[in-house]
Design a protein around this motif. Structure first.
Motif, PDB file in Angstrom:
ATOM      1  N   GLU A 188      60.517  40.951   1.813  1.00  0.00           N
ATOM      2  CA  GLU A 188      59.925  41.690   2.734  1.00  0.00           C
ATOM      3  C   GLU A 188      58.934  41.129   3.577  1.00  0.00           C
ATOM      4  OE1 GLU A 188      58.631  46.361   2.146  1.00  0.00           O
ATOM      5  OE2 GLU A 188      57.152  45.156   1.434  1.00  0.00           O
ATOM      6  N   VAL A 220      61.012  38.955   6.014  1.00  0.00           N
ATOM      7  CA  VAL A 220      61.644  40.066   7.057  1.00  0.00           C
ATOM      8  C   VAL A 220      60.424  40.401   8.135  1.00  0.00           C
ATOM      9  CG1 VAL A 220      62.696  42.156   7.624  1.00  0.00           C
ATOM     10  CG2 VAL A 220      63.291  40.574   5.862  1.00  0.00           C
ATOM     11  N   GLN A 221      59.303  40.577   7.588  1.00  0.00           N
ATOM     12  CA  GLN A 221      57.951  41.326   8.530  1.00  0.00           C
ATOM     13  C   GLN A 221      57.676  40.058   9.256  1.00  0.00           C
ATOM     14  OE1 GLN A 221      55.469  42.557   5.254  1.00  0.00           O
ATOM     15  NE2 GLN A 221      56.174  44.656   5.452  1.00  0.00           N
ATOM     16  N   ASN A 279      59.600  38.050  10.802  1.00  0.00           N
ATOM     17  CA  ASN A 279      60.469  38.075  11.606  1.00  0.00           C
ATOM     18  C   ASN A 279      61.720  37.081  11.421  1.00  0.00           C
ATOM     19  OD1 ASN A 279      61.680  38.818  14.345  1.00  0.00           O
ATOM     20  ND2 ASN A 279      60.974  36.868  15.271  1.00  0.00           N
ATOM     21  N   ARG A 311      65.199  36.310   9.854  1.00  0.00           N
ATOM     22  CA  ARG A 311      66.275  37.152   9.913  1.00  0.00           C
ATOM     23  C   ARG A 311      67.624  36.493   9.019  1.00  0.00           C
ATOM     24  NH1 ARG A 311      63.050  40.162  10.990  1.00  0.00           N
ATOM     25  NH2 ARG A 311      62.506  41.039  12.846  1.00  0.00           N
ATOM     26  N   TYR A 333      66.815  46.286   3.812  1.00  0.00           N
ATOM     27  CA  TYR A 333      66.313  45.661   5.018  1.00  0.00           C
ATOM     28  C   TYR A 333      67.632  44.889   5.714  1.00  0.00           C
ATOM     29  CZ  TYR A 333      61.389  45.898   4.303  1.00  0.00           C
ATOM     30  OH  TYR A 333      59.984  46.643   3.956  1.00  0.00           O
ATOM     31  N   GLN A 359      68.037  44.358   9.319  1.00  0.00           N
ATOM     32  CA  GLN A 359      67.234  43.326  10.056  1.00  0.00           C
ATOM     33  C   GLN A 359      67.493  42.114   9.386  1.00  0.00           C
ATOM     34  OE1 GLN A 359      62.993  44.647  10.084  1.00  0.00           O
ATOM     35  NE2 GLN A 359      63.406  46.333   9.018  1.00  0.00           N
ATOM     36  N   ILE A 360      68.560  41.842   8.755  1.00  0.00           N
ATOM     37  CA  ILE A 360      68.728  40.695   8.152  1.00  0.00           C
ATOM     38  C   ILE A 360      70.105  40.151   8.662  1.00  0.00           C
ATOM     39  CG2 ILE A 360      69.432  39.198   6.018  1.00  0.00           C
ATOM     40  CD1 ILE A 360      67.378  40.893   4.771  1.00  0.00           C
ATOM     41  N   GLU A 404      64.701  34.555  16.820  1.00  0.00           N
ATOM     42  CA  GLU A 404      65.275  35.116  16.022  1.00  0.00           C
ATOM     43  C   GLU A 404      66.706  34.755  15.795  1.00  0.00           C
ATOM     44  OE1 GLU A 404      67.454  39.644  16.413  1.00  0.00           O
ATOM     45  OE2 GLU A 404      65.278  39.684  16.585  1.00  0.00           O
TER      46      GLU A 404
END
Length: 287
Positions: free
Chosen positions: A115, A118-119, A121, A123, A151, A154-155, A282
């Motif tokens: 987490e 991911v937070q 940024n 990916r 998530y 977002q991955i 990203e």
């Protein structure tokens, strides 16, 4: 009495940093309670024969076990000796009356590690896992799987390899992955323990890849060296002193008839240091 594992036959270290620290802390905690301690380093994570030998010898009043595989059917045989046992990070549950458990909340923090990447940024992720049948890594992996599901939108990619709790193996595998040309590399790494994280960081540094400028790394355990490497390792802290003190207190209370079966789940703490940073690109990728 404390037993842990040795793996000389597989060309790995006799003990992990975590095991070494726990041995010392347990010996000290037992001495403060007025107990002498015998430390026995056994050969395999699924072999309880030496433990059973000592338990049947009449020489010991109780034992703390650490580093053994989870789900062993031999526990019932050990329990029949009637000697109090405390298992550290070995079983999720047991109904055997003279066996107590001291575990850590590994699953929550396996989730939190993904987490937090991911937070920040990240990916494209890499998880350095371990194939051994030990409860902590199993729980951490369950946490990772839950986070990947939550998530998934977002991955962009997820990779995984087995570092086998080894700094050297993790170094080699990380080096092979990041020396590849022409494909995006993972910018966020979560390693199932600090030794594997340190191996990954050293491989990245030798390749000229900046940590955390290009790739961020999160470890687990917060062994002593983690704060002194460059960059200092972001990790999840296991309070080894609390683990040792609670294990010894539970065991000696059982020996003295003050308590019976106990099951404790100890909390962990996220330690933010230098190896975790926000990823600005990203897409990730090789330079």
């Amino acid at each position: 009495f404390f037993t842990t594992y040795s793996e000389e036959g597989t060309n790995t270290h006799v003990t992990s940093h975590l095991a070494t620290e726990l041995v010392n802390l347990i010996v000290n905690a037992a001495q403060k309670r007025g107990y002498k301690t015998l430390v026995s380093i056994t050969g395999r994570e699924d072999d309880f024969s030496e433990v059973e030998k000592y338990m049947n010898s009449g020489l010991i009043m109780g034992a703390v076990l650490f580093g053994y595989a989870t789900g062993s059917g031999d526990l019932e045989c050990l329990s029949k000796a009637g000697i109090p046992l405390v298992l550290i990070n070995q079983e999720e549950e047991t109904d055997l009356p003279n066996i107590s458990l001291v575990n850590m909340d590994d699953e929550t923090w396996g989730y939190q590690a993904i987490e937090r990447l991911v937070q920040a940024n990240h990916r494209r992720l890499l998880y350095i896992n371990c194939s051994r049948r030990r409860l902590p890594i199993q729980r951490r992996t369950h946490g990772v799987r839950r986070a990947l599901s939550d998530y998934k939108g977002q991955i962009l990619s997820f990779e995984e390899f087995n570092g086998e709790y080894s700094e050297d193996i993790s170094y080699v595998l990380t080096h092979k992955r990041y020396e590849k040309k022409g494909e995006p590399w993972p910018t966020g790494i979560f390693a199932g323990n600090d030794q594997m994280a340190i191996g990954a960081i050293n491989a990245l540094k030798d390749l000229g890849i900046q940590v955390p400028g290009d790739v961020s790394v999160i470890g687990f355990d917060d062994i002593a060296i983690s704060r002194y490497i460059t960059p200092a390792l972001t990790t999840v802290r296991s309070d080894f002193r609390e683990i040792a003190q609670r294990s010894v207190t539970i065991l000696t209370d059982c020996i003295e008839g003050k308590s019976g079966h106990v099951h404790e789940e100890l909390q962990l703490e996220f330690v933010m240091r230098e190896s975790l940073g926000v990823h600005e690109d990203e897409k990730g990728g090789n330079r």
